[in-house]
Scaffold this motif. Sequence first.
Motif, PDB file in Angstrom:
ATOM      1  N   LYS A 320      -7.918 -12.231  12.535  1.00  0.00           N
ATOM      2  CA  LYS A 320      -7.455 -11.991  11.165  1.00  0.00           C
ATOM      3  C   LYS A 320      -7.780 -10.558  10.742  1.00  0.00           C
ATOM      4  CE  LYS A 320      -5.308 -14.563   8.111  1.00  0.00           C
ATOM      5  NZ  LYS A 320      -5.821 -15.759   7.459  1.00  0.00           N
ATOM      6  N   ALA A 321      -8.945 -10.088  11.135  1.00  0.00           N
ATOM      7  CA  ALA A 321      -9.323  -8.701  10.827  1.00  0.00           C
ATOM      8  C   ALA A 321      -8.338  -7.728  11.471  1.00  0.00           C
ATOM      9  CB  ALA A 321     -10.744  -8.416  11.317  1.00  0.00           C
ATOM     10  N   LEU A 322      -7.954  -8.025  12.717  1.00  0.00           N
ATOM     11  CA  LEU A 322      -7.002  -7.171  13.431  1.00  0.00           C
ATOM     12  C   LEU A 322      -5.637  -7.178  12.736  1.00  0.00           C
ATOM     13  CD1 LEU A 322      -6.515  -5.359  15.889  1.00  0.00           C
ATOM     14  CD2 LEU A 322      -5.897  -7.411  17.188  1.00  0.00           C
ATOM     15  N   TYR A 323      -5.238  -8.351  12.251  1.00  0.00           N
ATOM     16  CA  TYR A 323      -3.957  -8.466  11.555  1.00  0.00           C
ATOM     17  C   TYR A 323      -3.914  -7.515  10.355  1.00  0.00           C
ATOM     18  CZ  TYR A 323      -0.520 -10.425   8.312  1.00  0.00           C
ATOM     19  OH  TYR A 323       0.520 -10.576   7.423  1.00  0.00           O
ATOM     20  N   TYR A 324      -4.995  -7.488   9.573  1.00  0.00           N
ATOM     21  CA  TYR A 324      -5.002  -6.668   8.367  1.00  0.00           C
ATOM     22  C   TYR A 324      -5.137  -5.181   8.679  1.00  0.00           C
ATOM     23  CZ  TYR A 324      -4.823 -10.579   5.179  1.00  0.00           C
ATOM     24  OH  TYR A 324      -4.381 -11.679   4.461  1.00  0.00           O
ATOM     25  N   ILE A 325      -5.917  -4.840   9.698  1.00  0.00           N
ATOM     26  CA  ILE A 325      -6.049  -3.416  10.009  1.00  0.00           C
ATOM     27  C   ILE A 325      -4.752  -2.881  10.610  1.00  0.00           C
ATOM     28  CG2 ILE A 325      -6.959  -3.347  12.392  1.00  0.00           C
ATOM     29  CD1 ILE A 325      -8.292  -1.404   9.321  1.00  0.00           C
ATOM     30  N   ASN A 326      -4.011  -3.726  11.311  1.00  0.00           N
ATOM     31  CA  ASN A 326      -2.694  -3.310  11.803  1.00  0.00           C
ATOM     32  C   ASN A 326      -1.723  -3.070  10.643  1.00  0.00           C
ATOM     33  OD1 ASN A 326      -2.818  -3.053  14.631  1.00  0.00           O
ATOM     34  ND2 ASN A 326      -2.820  -5.268  14.887  1.00  0.00           N
ATOM     35  N   LYS A 327      -1.803  -3.912   9.608  1.00  0.00           N
ATOM     36  CA  LYS A 327      -0.954  -3.718   8.430  1.00  0.00           C
ATOM     37  C   LYS A 327      -1.312  -2.392   7.753  1.00  0.00           C
ATOM     38  CE  LYS A 327       0.595  -6.780   5.623  1.00  0.00           C
ATOM     39  NZ  LYS A 327       0.806  -7.857   4.617  1.00  0.00           N
ATOM     40  N   ALA A 328      -2.603  -2.109   7.674  1.00  0.00           N
ATOM     41  CA  ALA A 328      -3.055  -0.867   7.047  1.00  0.00           C
ATOM     42  C   ALA A 328      -2.538   0.349   7.823  1.00  0.00           C
ATOM     43  CB  ALA A 328      -4.581  -0.842   6.982  1.00  0.00           C
ATOM     44  N   ILE A 329      -2.632   0.282   9.150  1.00  0.00           N
ATOM     45  CA  ILE A 329      -2.184   1.397   9.991  1.00  0.00           C
ATOM     46  C   ILE A 329      -0.679   1.598   9.870  1.00  0.00           C
ATOM     47  CG2 ILE A 329      -1.861   2.104  12.414  1.00  0.00           C
ATOM     48  CD1 ILE A 329      -4.705   0.946  12.917  1.00  0.00           C
ATOM     49  N   SER A 330       0.067   0.506   9.699  1.00  0.00           N
ATOM     50  CA  SER A 330       1.521   0.632   9.558  1.00  0.00           C
ATOM     51  C   SER A 330       1.890   1.380   8.274  1.00  0.00           C
ATOM     52  CB  SER A 330       2.183  -0.751   9.560  1.00  0.00           C
ATOM     53  OG  SER A 330       1.898  -1.458   8.362  1.00  0.00           O
ATOM     54  N   ILE A 331       0.977   1.383   7.286  1.00  0.00           N
ATOM     55  CA  ILE A 331       1.214   2.095   6.028  1.00  0.00           C
ATOM     56  C   ILE A 331       0.704   3.527   6.102  1.00  0.00           C
ATOM     57  CG2 ILE A 331       0.563   2.163   3.568  1.00  0.00           C
ATOM     58  CD1 ILE A 331       0.489  -0.953   3.743  1.00  0.00           C
ATOM     59  N   ASP A 332      -0.445   3.713   6.738  1.00  0.00           N
ATOM     60  CA  ASP A 332      -1.036   5.056   6.852  1.00  0.00           C
ATOM     61  C   ASP A 332      -1.635   5.219   8.249  1.00  0.00           C
ATOM     62  OD1 ASP A 332      -2.297   7.462   6.629  1.00  0.00           O
ATOM     63  OD2 ASP A 332      -3.734   6.854   5.084  1.00  0.00           O
ATOM     64  N   SER A 333      -0.844   5.774   9.148  1.00  0.00           N
ATOM     65  CA  SER A 333      -1.265   5.877  10.550  1.00  0.00           C
ATOM     66  C   SER A 333      -2.178   7.079  10.809  1.00  0.00           C
ATOM     67  CB  SER A 333      -0.036   5.980  11.464  1.00  0.00           C
ATOM     68  OG  SER A 333       0.705   7.139  11.152  1.00  0.00           O
ATOM     69  N   GLU A 334      -2.474   7.854   9.754  1.00  0.00           N
ATOM     70  CA  GLU A 334      -3.334   9.029   9.924  1.00  0.00           C
ATOM     71  C   GLU A 334      -4.728   8.807   9.338  1.00  0.00           C
ATOM     72  OE1 GLU A 334      -2.136  11.879  11.657  1.00  0.00           O
ATOM     73  OE2 GLU A 334      -0.662  10.327  12.107  1.00  0.00           O
ATOM     74  N   ASN A 335      -5.062   7.584   9.021  1.00  0.00           N
ATOM     75  CA  ASN A 335      -6.355   7.298   8.403  1.00  0.00           C
ATOM     76  C   ASN A 335      -7.377   6.973   9.489  1.00  0.00           C
ATOM     77  OD1 ASN A 335      -8.566   5.930   7.086  1.00  0.00           O
ATOM     78  ND2 ASN A 335      -7.251   5.767   5.287  1.00  0.00           N
ATOM     79  N   VAL A 336      -8.342   7.865   9.643  1.00  0.00           N
ATOM     80  CA  VAL A 336      -9.314   7.731  10.727  1.00  0.00           C
ATOM     81  C   VAL A 336     -10.191   6.485  10.559  1.00  0.00           C
ATOM     82  CG1 VAL A 336     -11.103   9.157   9.637  1.00  0.00           C
ATOM     83  CG2 VAL A 336     -10.973   9.038  12.136  1.00  0.00           C
ATOM     84  N   LEU A 337     -10.451   6.091   9.309  1.00  0.00           N
ATOM     85  CA  LEU A 337     -11.270   4.894   9.070  1.00  0.00           C
ATOM     86  C   LEU A 337     -10.575   3.644   9.591  1.00  0.00           C
ATOM     87  CD1 LEU A 337     -12.438   5.653   5.425  1.00  0.00           C
ATOM     88  CD2 LEU A 337     -13.757   5.945   7.523  1.00  0.00           C
ATOM     89  N   TYR A 338      -9.258   3.605   9.490  1.00  0.00           N
ATOM     90  CA  TYR A 338      -8.503   2.474  10.019  1.00  0.00           C
ATOM     91  C   TYR A 338      -8.618   2.407  11.541  1.00  0.00           C
ATOM     92  CZ  TYR A 338      -6.046   2.165   5.461  1.00  0.00           C
ATOM     93  OH  TYR A 338      -5.734   2.023   4.136  1.00  0.00           O
ATOM     94  N   TRP A 339      -8.461   3.572  12.187  1.00  0.00           N
ATOM     95  CA  TRP A 339      -8.473   3.584  13.658  1.00  0.00           C
ATOM     96  C   TRP A 339      -9.847   3.231  14.227  1.00  0.00           C
ATOM     97  CZ3 TRP A 339      -4.392   3.099  16.506  1.00  0.00           C
ATOM     98  CH2 TRP A 339      -3.145   3.525  16.028  1.00  0.00           C
ATOM     99  N   LYS A 340     -10.906   3.632  13.508  1.00  0.00           N
ATOM    100  CA  LYS A 340     -12.256   3.252  13.968  1.00  0.00           C
ATOM    101  C   LYS A 340     -12.399   1.728  13.951  1.00  0.00           C
ATOM    102  CE  LYS A 340     -15.769   4.967  14.731  1.00  0.00           C
ATOM    103  NZ  LYS A 340     -16.765   5.694  13.945  1.00  0.00           N
ATOM    104  N   ARG A 341     -11.933   1.105  12.888  1.00  0.00           N
ATOM    105  CA  ARG A 341     -12.018  -0.362  12.806  1.00  0.00           C
ATOM    106  C   ARG A 341     -11.087  -1.022  13.821  1.00  0.00           C
ATOM    107  NH1 ARG A 341     -14.043   1.550   8.370  1.00  0.00           N
ATOM    108  NH2 ARG A 341     -15.548   0.337   7.149  1.00  0.00           N
ATOM    109  N   PHE A 342      -9.884  -0.461  13.978  1.00  0.00           N
ATOM    110  CA  PHE A 342      -8.944  -0.970  14.973  1.00  0.00           C
ATOM    111  C   PHE A 342      -9.611  -0.987  16.350  1.00  0.00           C
ATOM    112  CE2 PHE A 342      -5.856   0.005  18.312  1.00  0.00           C
ATOM    113  CZ  PHE A 342      -4.859  -0.939  18.104  1.00  0.00           C
TER     114      PHE A 342
END
Length: 462
Positions: A320-342
């Motif tokens: 479920k965590a992966l599902y939401y972080i993927n949604k976040a990345i689809s909106i802002d693929s340049e956010n380093v905080l998202y990629w660290k969690r991904f």
Amino acid sequence: MQLSQNEDHNFSLSKFESMLKTNDVLFFDSNEFEGIIFHYLETGKFALAKKAVKLGLEQHPDASVLKLFKVEILIFENKLTEADLLLNELHELEPSNDEIYIQKANIFSKQDNHEMAINTLETALEFTAEEAEIYSLMAMEYMFLEDYENAKLNFMRCLELENDDYAALYNIIYCFDFLEQRREAIDYLNLFLDKHPYSEVAWHQVGKQYFDLKEYDKALAAFDFAIISDDYFVGAYMEKGKVLEKMGRLKEAIENYHITLELDDPTAFAYLRIGKCYEKLKKSKLALDFYSKAVDEDPLLDKAWIAITDFYSRKLNYPKALYYINKAISIDSENVLYWKRFAKINNRLNYVEEAEKGYQKAIELGNYELETWITRCDLLINLGEFETALDTMYQAIEFYPETAEIEYRLAGLYFCLNQGDRGYYHLKNALKIDAEYSIIIEELFPEIFKRNSVKTLIDKHA
């Protein structure tokens, strides 16, 4: 029937725009042109302002105010030499016109000559009836010079002349903050409040200073006074909520955040804070409801996506965590905080290739923490991509020279690539830095660790 000033102004605008459409040439007095040009500049209609200046000077070639508008436009277009020549002509005719000095200062500022801009504005003070404006402009020039003490003093002079100039008050506090003078800021604000006891903005700023000093009782009192001064002040309720949250008074915090939703349009930040409070109160469903409202309200608020992702990560619900972080990345693929969690979530799920991709992206976006480099290297080792892992460690060593964790990995990688001389070189370096970290070789390179020569070298340093 005589027209009111506003009706007269609207009539002039309509008449001017009608003239432009028909190509007729109509006469306007210079005051009308001034009002038309000012309106277009204020509303950002630059091309129309420029056209009005041109037509105005054709009909009134000696009007100094229209020439000053032309100067303003020339400066905006970065035609500084032309603007300066026109100002020199005007100065000969009207040496006591403060606006000439203001525009001269503007040119100096554009040329990064902020000292001359300040000197010119000081001359303008001798002729102006609008001292507050000049002090504000001088303060901004000091800001460009990063002279925050003088910037602060000039903003203070501005505020003394115009007590309701909250932009000046905010800038004063910005200078105090930059200079890390929180106590001094509070003293200044208290002096201001002695004269203006119902200034909700000043009380609000006092509260923020006490909040940063972690003096939450005093911060709470200040925000209460801000609300007494203006019970529709949304910012005060928001800050009061943050204080109550810090004090562990979560239900009261939620109440204050809810007030902000009632007084103004809902904000993602308020939804996020309410969600955080409910999570602390162990009310998971309500927390998730408000986190969802936060991302719906503002899909670009990264803290909201991170809150949902971290919520599921803490529950060990990594899919479920992966599902939401993927949604976040689809909106802002340049956010380093998202990629660290991904990367971390994929690593937890043992999706090695995806995890490595996440750490690589985090590095590309500027996350140079040692943990990021090392974890990516370990994943590459796991994937058998020794050359890429080696490159990763050499990039890391530029930021973290003489680091045992890097040297042990370099040693193991060179051994894997059958470059023993380099392997022993880096192993010796690693052991000199910190022999206890030799467990890295045992864990990451078990076959290398079994070699007698490697064991002997490690035992010698142990």
